[in-house]
Design a protein around this motif. Structure first.
Motif, PDB file in Angstrom:
ATOM      1  N   ILE A 104       0.716  -0.989  -0.062  1.00  0.00           N
ATOM      2  CA  ILE A 104       0.075   0.179   0.111  1.00  0.00           C
ATOM      3  C   ILE A 104       0.993   1.597  -0.104  1.00  0.00           C
ATOM      4  O   ILE A 104       2.004   1.050   0.158  1.00  0.00           O
ATOM      5  CB  ILE A 104      -1.185   0.399   1.263  1.00  0.00           C
ATOM      6  CG1 ILE A 104      -2.478   0.676   0.903  1.00  0.00           C
ATOM      7  CG2 ILE A 104       0.393   0.391   2.750  1.00  0.00           C
ATOM      8  CD1 ILE A 104      -3.450   0.220   2.416  1.00  0.00           C
ATOM      9  N   PRO A 105       0.436   2.187  -1.021  1.00  0.00           N
ATOM     10  CA  PRO A 105       1.307   3.582  -0.965  1.00  0.00           C
ATOM     11  C   PRO A 105       1.389   3.624   0.597  1.00  0.00           C
ATOM     12  O   PRO A 105       0.881   3.943   1.584  1.00  0.00           O
ATOM     13  CB  PRO A 105       0.633   4.438  -1.332  1.00  0.00           C
ATOM     14  CG  PRO A 105      -0.672   3.636  -2.458  1.00  0.00           C
ATOM     15  CD  PRO A 105      -0.808   2.391  -1.458  1.00  0.00           C
ATOM     16  N   ASN A 106       3.068   4.102   0.925  1.00  0.00           N
ATOM     17  CA  ASN A 106       3.388   4.564   2.356  1.00  0.00           C
ATOM     18  C   ASN A 106       2.975   6.051   2.792  1.00  0.00           C
ATOM     19  O   ASN A 106       3.500   6.886   2.422  1.00  0.00           O
ATOM     20  CB  ASN A 106       5.082   4.415   2.300  1.00  0.00           C
ATOM     21  CG  ASN A 106       5.209   4.639   3.891  1.00  0.00           C
ATOM     22  OD1 ASN A 106       4.761   5.481   4.725  1.00  0.00           O
ATOM     23  ND2 ASN A 106       6.618   4.782   3.295  1.00  0.00           N
ATOM     24  N   GLY A 107       2.150   6.344   3.146  1.00  0.00           N
ATOM     25  CA  GLY A 107       1.080   7.176   3.245  1.00  0.00           C
ATOM     26  C   GLY A 107       1.942   8.559   4.557  1.00  0.00           C
ATOM     27  O   GLY A 107       1.756   9.628   4.540  1.00  0.00           O
ATOM     28  N   LEU A 108       2.566   7.752   5.346  1.00  0.00           N
ATOM     29  CA  LEU A 108       3.198   8.509   6.120  1.00  0.00           C
ATOM     30  C   LEU A 108       4.426   9.515   5.778  1.00  0.00           C
ATOM     31  O   LEU A 108       5.448   9.720   6.582  1.00  0.00           O
ATOM     32  CB  LEU A 108       4.107   7.619   6.951  1.00  0.00           C
ATOM     33  CG  LEU A 108       3.003   7.316   8.313  1.00  0.00           C
ATOM     34  CD1 LEU A 108       3.384   6.582   9.350  1.00  0.00           C
ATOM     35  CD2 LEU A 108       2.314   8.907   8.742  1.00  0.00           C
ATOM     36  N   CYS A 116       6.287   8.205  -4.281  1.00  0.00           N
ATOM     37  CA  CYS A 116       5.600   7.547  -5.444  1.00  0.00           C
ATOM     38  C   CYS A 116       6.158   6.855  -6.826  1.00  0.00           C
ATOM     39  O   CYS A 116       5.903   5.785  -6.872  1.00  0.00           O
ATOM     40  CB  CYS A 116       5.077   8.648  -6.310  1.00  0.00           C
ATOM     41  SG  CYS A 116       4.094   9.779  -5.371  1.00  0.00           S
ATOM     42  N   SER A 117       7.889   7.015  -5.819  1.00  0.00           N
ATOM     43  CA  SER A 117       8.644   6.119  -7.117  1.00  0.00           C
ATOM     44  C   SER A 117       8.603   4.989  -6.304  1.00  0.00           C
ATOM     45  O   SER A 117       9.076   4.178  -6.989  1.00  0.00           O
ATOM     46  CB  SER A 117       9.931   6.624  -7.085  1.00  0.00           C
ATOM     47  OG  SER A 117      10.283   7.460  -6.375  1.00  0.00           O
ATOM     48  N   GLU A 118       9.112   4.901  -5.455  1.00  0.00           N
ATOM     49  CA  GLU A 118       8.487   3.854  -4.656  1.00  0.00           C
ATOM     50  C   GLU A 118       7.752   2.782  -4.101  1.00  0.00           C
ATOM     51  O   GLU A 118       7.354   1.397  -4.685  1.00  0.00           O
ATOM     52  CB  GLU A 118       9.219   3.997  -2.945  1.00  0.00           C
ATOM     53  CG  GLU A 118       9.965   4.104  -2.331  1.00  0.00           C
ATOM     54  CD  GLU A 118      10.567   4.770  -0.900  1.00  0.00           C
ATOM     55  OE1 GLU A 118      11.388   5.324  -0.161  1.00  0.00           O
ATOM     56  OE2 GLU A 118       9.761   4.344   0.074  1.00  0.00           O
ATOM     57  N   THR A 124       6.093  -2.562 -10.397  1.00  0.00           N
ATOM     58  CA  THR A 124       6.998  -3.083 -11.211  1.00  0.00           C
ATOM     59  C   THR A 124       8.119  -4.164 -11.000  1.00  0.00           C
ATOM     60  O   THR A 124       7.834  -5.102 -11.822  1.00  0.00           O
ATOM     61  CB  THR A 124       7.907  -2.146 -12.271  1.00  0.00           C
ATOM     62  OG1 THR A 124       7.847  -1.109 -12.147  1.00  0.00           O
ATOM     63  CG2 THR A 124       8.594  -2.216 -13.420  1.00  0.00           C
ATOM     64  N   SER A 125       8.331  -4.794  -9.849  1.00  0.00           N
ATOM     65  CA  SER A 125       8.865  -5.594  -9.481  1.00  0.00           C
ATOM     66  C   SER A 125       8.021  -6.491  -9.457  1.00  0.00           C
ATOM     67  O   SER A 125       8.232  -8.147  -9.410  1.00  0.00           O
ATOM     68  CB  SER A 125       9.514  -5.518  -8.057  1.00  0.00           C
ATOM     69  OG  SER A 125       8.264  -5.653  -7.224  1.00  0.00           O
ATOM     70  N   LEU A 126       6.941  -6.110  -9.747  1.00  0.00           N
ATOM     71  CA  LEU A 126       5.278  -7.819  -8.974  1.00  0.00           C
ATOM     72  C   LEU A 126       5.435  -8.288 -10.531  1.00  0.00           C
ATOM     73  O   LEU A 126       4.836  -9.030 -10.795  1.00  0.00           O
ATOM     74  CB  LEU A 126       4.650  -6.866  -8.214  1.00  0.00           C
ATOM     75  CG  LEU A 126       3.903  -6.774  -7.052  1.00  0.00           C
ATOM     76  CD1 LEU A 126       3.029  -6.244  -6.720  1.00  0.00           C
ATOM     77  CD2 LEU A 126       4.661  -7.786  -5.943  1.00  0.00           C
ATOM     78  N   LYS A 153      -0.430   9.341 -15.428  1.00  0.00           N
ATOM     79  CA  LYS A 153      -0.136   8.182 -15.560  1.00  0.00           C
ATOM     80  C   LYS A 153       0.275   7.379 -14.575  1.00  0.00           C
ATOM     81  O   LYS A 153      -0.255   6.032 -14.405  1.00  0.00           O
ATOM     82  CB  LYS A 153       1.195   8.055 -16.665  1.00  0.00           C
ATOM     83  CG  LYS A 153       1.180   7.494 -17.330  1.00  0.00           C
ATOM     84  CD  LYS A 153       2.133   6.871 -18.922  1.00  0.00           C
ATOM     85  CE  LYS A 153       3.366   6.274 -19.183  1.00  0.00           C
ATOM     86  NZ  LYS A 153       4.464   6.733 -18.230  1.00  0.00           N
ATOM     87  N   ASP A 154       0.803   8.209 -14.282  1.00  0.00           N
ATOM     88  CA  ASP A 154       1.655   7.798 -13.043  1.00  0.00           C
ATOM     89  C   ASP A 154       1.150   7.697 -11.821  1.00  0.00           C
ATOM     90  O   ASP A 154       0.505   8.439 -11.283  1.00  0.00           O
ATOM     91  CB  ASP A 154       3.187   7.836 -12.619  1.00  0.00           C
ATOM     92  CG  ASP A 154       4.359   6.984 -14.673  1.00  0.00           C
ATOM     93  OD1 ASP A 154       3.688   6.331 -14.193  1.00  0.00           O
ATOM     94  OD2 ASP A 154       5.078   7.919 -14.357  1.00  0.00           O
ATOM     95  N   CYS A 155       2.081   6.495 -10.541  1.00  0.00           N
ATOM     96  CA  CYS A 155       1.786   6.720  -8.967  1.00  0.00           C
ATOM     97  C   CYS A 155       2.373   8.810  -8.855  1.00  0.00           C
ATOM     98  O   CYS A 155       2.786   9.073  -9.597  1.00  0.00           O
ATOM     99  CB  CYS A 155       2.825   6.110  -8.251  1.00  0.00           C
ATOM    100  SG  CYS A 155       2.362   5.032  -8.296  1.00  0.00           S
TER     101      CYS A 155
END
Ligand code: F6R
Length: 246
Positions: A104-108, A116-118, A124-126, A153-155
């Motif tokens: 889940i995106p890291n809200g903290l 976003c890049s993480e 991608t890794s999945l 387009k992206d996160c």
């Protein structure tokens, strides 16, 4: 291609969605599921949890990976309105999914570009998403891709639309407590999923569903982009379909 299941009510919608997800996991036990939060998928997660427990369907989540659509910025994981908390509470704690396979995106993370890049790297890794579950905002948002001038387009980190803050304030003590920003997968991330299942229940979604099914494709109604996807299943109840003729 867009397929529509017209169902009677929320419960039928939930059962149908849970069936499609269970079928995906049974056929491909190492599936990558893109999951959503909010009121809409709660019943779906209830069915999946129940069927897992009763075990006659033999759904095994051991090798399943989950990547969630979005997360509020700034809420701690133990805040019961964070989407991290929601997923644990409504699904993950009930099934045998491994914690390290849930994302889940890291809200903290305060650094928006980093968060976003993480998250992009994780997706991608999945190797991408096999089945993406979506709800829809009354304003046509998917994930937290709010109506705007362009499809992003992206996160990314988004300022929540006033109508989204208003709609989601039902879960908070008051409107002021609703976070103003969220991290969300972008439209490109969603469109890259192999299959998309979008759920809608209730009159408040009728106009958004009409725009999705028959409106013009525009970033003002982010869900309209799904008309361009090759494998979308819409499961909507009679009220959500009340503005369209099918
Ligand atoms: C939640 C999400 C949102 C919701 C939408 C509908 O992860 O991505 O797009 O699906 O806001 O919310 P509900 O289901 O609460 O009506």
């Amino acid at each position: 291609m867009l397929k529509i299941y017209k169902v009677k009510n929320y419960d039928e919608m939930s059962k149908k969605a849970a069936t499609l997800i269970a079928a995906q996991v049974i056929a491909n036990p190492d599936s990558v599921l893109g999951l959503a939060t909010g009121s809409t998928p709660v019943g779906t997660y209830e069915y999946l949890s129940k069927w897992y427990k009763e075990s006659y369907l033999d759904i095994n989540f051991e090798d399943v990976k989950v990547v969630n659509l979005d997360e509020y910025k700034g809420l701690t994981r133990d805040n019961d309105q964070s989407y991290y908390y929601f997923m644990q509470d409504n699904l993950f704690k009930n099934i045998n999914i491994k914690a390290e396979n849930t994302h889940i995106p890291n809200g903290l993370e305060d650094d928006e570009a980093k968060a976003c890049s993480e998250y992009e790297d994780i997706i991608t890794s999945l190797g991408g998403v096999d089945l993406q579950l979506l709800g829809i905002g009354g304003n046509g948002h998917i994930g937290f891709n709010e109506p705007g001038e362009v499809f992003v387009k992206d996160c990314h980190c988004i300022e929540l639309a006033p109508e989204t803050i208003e709609a989601n304030s039902r879960f908070f003590a008051n409107k002021e407590e609703v976070p103003k920003k969220a991290y969300t997968m972008g439209i490109g991330n969603i469109m890259k999923a192999k299959k998309i299942v979008l759920l809608a229940s209730g009159k408040a979604k009728a106009n958004a569903i009409k725009q999705l099914l028959s409106g013009k494709i525009t970033a003002q109604v982010p869900a309209s982009v799904l008309q361009l996807h090759h494998d979308v299943t819409v499961i909507a109840d009679e009220e959500a379909l009340s503005a369209v003729e099918i």
